[in-house]
Design a protein around this motif. Structure first.
Motif, PDB file in Angstrom:
ATOM      1  N   ASP A   1       9.706  28.870  30.243  1.00 38.06           N
ATOM      2  CA  ASP A   1       9.571  29.714  29.052  1.00 38.06           C
ATOM      3  C   ASP A   1      10.769  30.623  28.840  1.00 38.06           C
ATOM      4  O   ASP A   1      10.753  31.453  27.930  1.00 38.06           O
ATOM      5  CB  ASP A   1       8.298  30.575  29.168  1.00 38.06           C
TER       6      ASP A   1
ATOM      7  N   PRO B   1      14.453  30.460  27.804  1.00 37.03           N
ATOM      8  CA  PRO B   1      15.545  29.586  27.349  1.00 37.03           C
ATOM      9  C   PRO B   1      16.908  29.999  27.874  1.00 37.03           C
ATOM     10  O   PRO B   1      17.769  29.145  28.121  1.00 37.03           O
ATOM     11  CB  PRO B   1      15.492  29.703  25.822  1.00 37.03           C
TER      12      PRO B   1
ATOM     13  N   SER C   1       3.477  29.119  25.025  1.00 37.16           N
ATOM     14  CA  SER C   1       4.799  28.502  25.159  1.00 37.16           C
ATOM     15  C   SER C   1       5.196  27.804  23.870  1.00 37.16           C
ATOM     16  O   SER C   1       4.333  27.481  23.048  1.00 37.16           O
ATOM     17  CB  SER C   1       4.773  27.475  26.296  1.00 37.16           C
TER      18      SER C   1
ATOM     19  N   PHE D   1      10.880  22.385  22.607  1.00 35.37           N
ATOM     20  CA  PHE D   1      11.442  22.395  23.963  1.00 35.37           C
ATOM     21  C   PHE D   1      12.483  21.277  24.119  1.00 35.37           C
ATOM     22  O   PHE D   1      13.536  21.475  24.733  1.00 35.37           O
ATOM     23  CB  PHE D   1      10.321  22.233  24.996  1.00 35.37           C
TER      24      PHE D   1
ATOM     25  N   ARG E   1       7.557  18.644  29.852  1.00 38.71           N
ATOM     26  CA  ARG E   1       8.543  19.731  29.908  1.00 38.71           C
ATOM     27  C   ARG E   1       9.348  19.643  31.208  1.00 38.71           C
ATOM     28  O   ARG E   1      10.556  19.915  31.224  1.00 38.71           O
ATOM     29  CB  ARG E   1       7.844  21.097  29.781  1.00 38.71           C
TER      30      ARG E   1
ATOM     31  N   TYR F   1       1.155  23.775  21.241  1.00 35.59           N
ATOM     32  CA  TYR F   1       1.237  23.463  22.667  1.00 35.59           C
ATOM     33  C   TYR F   1      -0.130  22.904  23.052  1.00 35.59           C
ATOM     34  O   TYR F   1      -1.164  23.481  22.722  1.00 35.59           O
ATOM     35  CB  TYR F   1       1.515  24.743  23.454  1.00 35.59           C
TER      36      TYR F   1
END
Lengths: 56, 565
Positions: free
Chosen positions: A24, A26, B177, B183, B264, B525
């Motif tokens: 979480d 970046p 998230s 992502f 992820r 998510y």
């Protein structure tokens, strides 16, 4: 810095797992993603090339 | 802070779309398609020259066209489209405003100036140094300068993306998230920062060398640092097109990943290790140790390959889970048989997934193995491999998502719908054939980047087996097929943007209409919540068997041409 998040039911804070905190973030990922190839590919590679003897 | 008037709500996904972000997505996507058309034309000319029966261009034009082709499609088309994806995956999927739209327009202008200047410089004929532009072969100073300007623009666009992530978190526009597609785009942006920084490190001194301020550049150091840009730029593509696969599966089928955490983590493997694969371009260099080569290309690259294999399991797995949830539960493959194959977004995405794995992925591992690399280093096998990744994989994925971008972002209905439905198959078969036949010719030793593989004017000619010539002919035919697919794409896209029926607040219509009303999962998510995926397990098993077989066959081939006595 606290690594916990408030629970929706208003109870005690739940600890956020390390991997989730990493994924979480970046900017931490950006740092890792630039550092790893810079060290293992570029810096190590340039050191290898620098060690090649110059032809007489 | 953006006011409510600066947003609209997408009727299909329910996402809030920042209008400034929407305009930037449109501009970057349009310019990307223009450069795809230009670069594709150069590519067709290259393929027709490599076809011995046609041999279209004279030598100087061949190298000029090859340089322009690499530049326009490997760099300009892909990066412009990726910037559009970054803005979509941040501002749109996170329901927030884009950070600094004016700065994003400056980035766009720099990229455009760089791309146009690069093309003009190449067409002037003094910079036919090919995409790699290895020193000491000189190009005109504006060639290096144009690439630097383009890279600075792209780097600024990456930081606009990171700024947007900060804004979304600060303004709490999403819960928990970030969604998986965002992502994946973030992974692409991280790799892009390393890529563009490496480009600056090597291109700035090379530009200074070209104008006489630096006396010489060490060719091996140039090659090392250049590939940190040249190969990593293709890793941006991998991350971006995997994100696009997840996005199309979510919008068209309402598919959620089997496990967000696993997917992820697979992207994390990309962030850590994917760029190291650049080393496979230096596997035949005698001056660099085997430790450096094997650490970067085998040990570390295999971890990145593990990431790709996880995505290769989870993307079809997510599709199967979504289809089975819709009641397509008969047998192992009803979910696949009754998938929306007439939807060009889905069809192109699935073809891209399959061809990226079988053609680009497996061969990438073979090329990245130090010993096996000797079999095909600097042969046509190398462009064959990356046409499997960048053309059949990335370009086809980006074409597919365009069929959703036109109605969702441009708010225009598609024109020539039948052509749009055929296009992914036409382009996919053509691109797959280009990859396959170039690899076939490369396996037989045909050199890459060579106008006349037979050395017809030399004292000592070289004869390749007839089958190698056949491979080059088949490559030419497939290039014609892919070009027809490319032209169809450009005609549908340009026609739809200019003349498509305005959609207003209507939802997506056939042939790209979602099969469920849950397209909004693309911005959420969450997990599919099932591991009962027999069809995906069969598909993945077939892939693994092909992978092992091809790897073993290449070791056997190596042992036959290089016997140990």
């Amino acid at each position: 810095m606290s690594h916990s998040e408030p629970r929706q039911d208003g109870g005690e804070d739940e600890r956020v797992p390390f991997m989730q905190r990493l994924l979480d973030n970046p900017f931490l990922l950006l740092f890792i993603g630039v550092t790893v190839p810079t060290v293992f590919y570029i810096i190590w590679g340039v050191m290898e090339i620098a060690q090649i003897p110059i032809a007489p | 802070m953006a006011t409510i008037e600066q947003f609209r709500t997408c009727p299909t996904t329910g996402l809030k779309v920042h209008l400034a972000a929407e305009n930037l997505i449109k501009a970057n996507a349009v310019v990307a398609v223009v450069f795809l058309a230009v670069g594709g034309l150069f590519g067709l000319m290259v393929a027709l020259t490599r076809w011995p029966a046609v041999h279209l261009l004279p030598a100087d034009w061949f190298y000029l066209a090859l340089t322009a082709h690499g530049l326009d499609v490997l760099l300009v088309w892909i990066i412009f489209f990726e910037v559009a994806i970054l803005y979509f995956a941040s501002a749109v999927l996170l329901n927030c405003r884009l950070a600094a739209p004016r700065v994003a327009w400056v980035a766009f202008a720099l990229m455009l100036i760089g791309a146009v200047l690069a093309n003009i410089t190449v067409l002037q004929g003094q910079s036919s140094v090919m995409f790699t532009s290895y020193v000491p072969m000189p190009a005109a100073p504006n060639f290096y300068l144009s690439l630097i300007i383009f890279a600075v623009g792209a780097l600024i666009a990456c930081f606009v993306f990171f700024g947007t992530l900060v804004i979304a978190k600060e303004e709490k526009t999403y819960q928990g998230s970030i969604p998986l597609v965002t992502f994946g785009a973030m992974t692409a942006a991280i790799i892009a920062v390393f890529t563009l920084a490496a480009g600056a490190i090597i291109l700035v001194p090379t530009w200074l060398w070209s104008i006489g301020y630096i006396s010489d550049i060490d060719p091996l150091t140039y090659k090392l640092v250049w590939w940190a840009m040249g190969h990593s730029s293709q890793q941006i593509n991998v991350s971006a097109h995997v994100a696009v696969w997840y996005a199309i599966a979510a919008i068209v089928l309402g598919a959620k990943p089997i496990s967000e955490k696993v997917s992820r983590s697979a992207f994390l493997l990309y962030i850590l290790f994917l760029q190291l694969a650049s080393a496979h371009h230096l596997l035949a260099e005698p001056g660099i140790s085997s430790e450096w080569k094997i650490f970067n290309t085998s040990y570390m690259m295999y971890l990145a390959v593990l990431g790709s294999m996880i995505h290769g399991l989870t993307v079809p797995g997510a599709i199967e889970a979504a289809q089975r949830r819709r009641g397509l539960t008969n047998g192992i493959f009803e979910w696949l048989r009754k998938a929306p194959w007439g939807n060009p977004a889905f069809a192109g995405m699935f073809l891209s997934l399959v061809m990226f794995g079988f053609l680009g992925g497996i061969t990438g591992v073979v090329l990245g193995t130090e010993q096996l690399n000797l079999l095909m280093h600097n042969t046509l096998y190398v462009p064959g491999h990356f046409h499997g990744t960048v053309v059949a994989g990335t370009t086809l994925a980006f074409m597919s998502v365009t069929y959703l971008v036109i109605p969702l972002i441009f708010r225009r209905d598609l024109v020539l719908k039948k052509v749009a439905q055929i296009q992914p198959y036409l382009f996919g078969i053509g691109a797959g054939g280009i990859s396959l036949f170039m690899m076939g010719a490369g396996t037989l030793g045909v050199a890459r980047r060579h106008w006349d593989i037979g050395f017809a004017d030399a004292v000592l000619r070289f004869e390749y087996p007839e089958v190698a010539i056949l491979m080059l002919g088949l490559n030419g035919i497939c290039a014609v097929l892919a070009s027809l697919g490319g032209i169809s794409y450009v005609v549908v896209v340009v026609g739809s943007v200019l003349f498509g029926k305005k959609m207003g607040e209507s939802k997506l219509a056939a042939p790209v209409a979602p099969v469920t009303s849950t397209a909004g999962v693309v911005g959420e998510y969450g997990n599919a919540g099932t591991l009962k995926l027999p069809g995906t397990i069969v598909l993945v098993s077939v892939f693994m068997m092909a992978f092992i077989l091809y790897y073993v066959v290449n070791w056997k081939y190596l042992s036959e041409i290089w016997p140990l006595r």
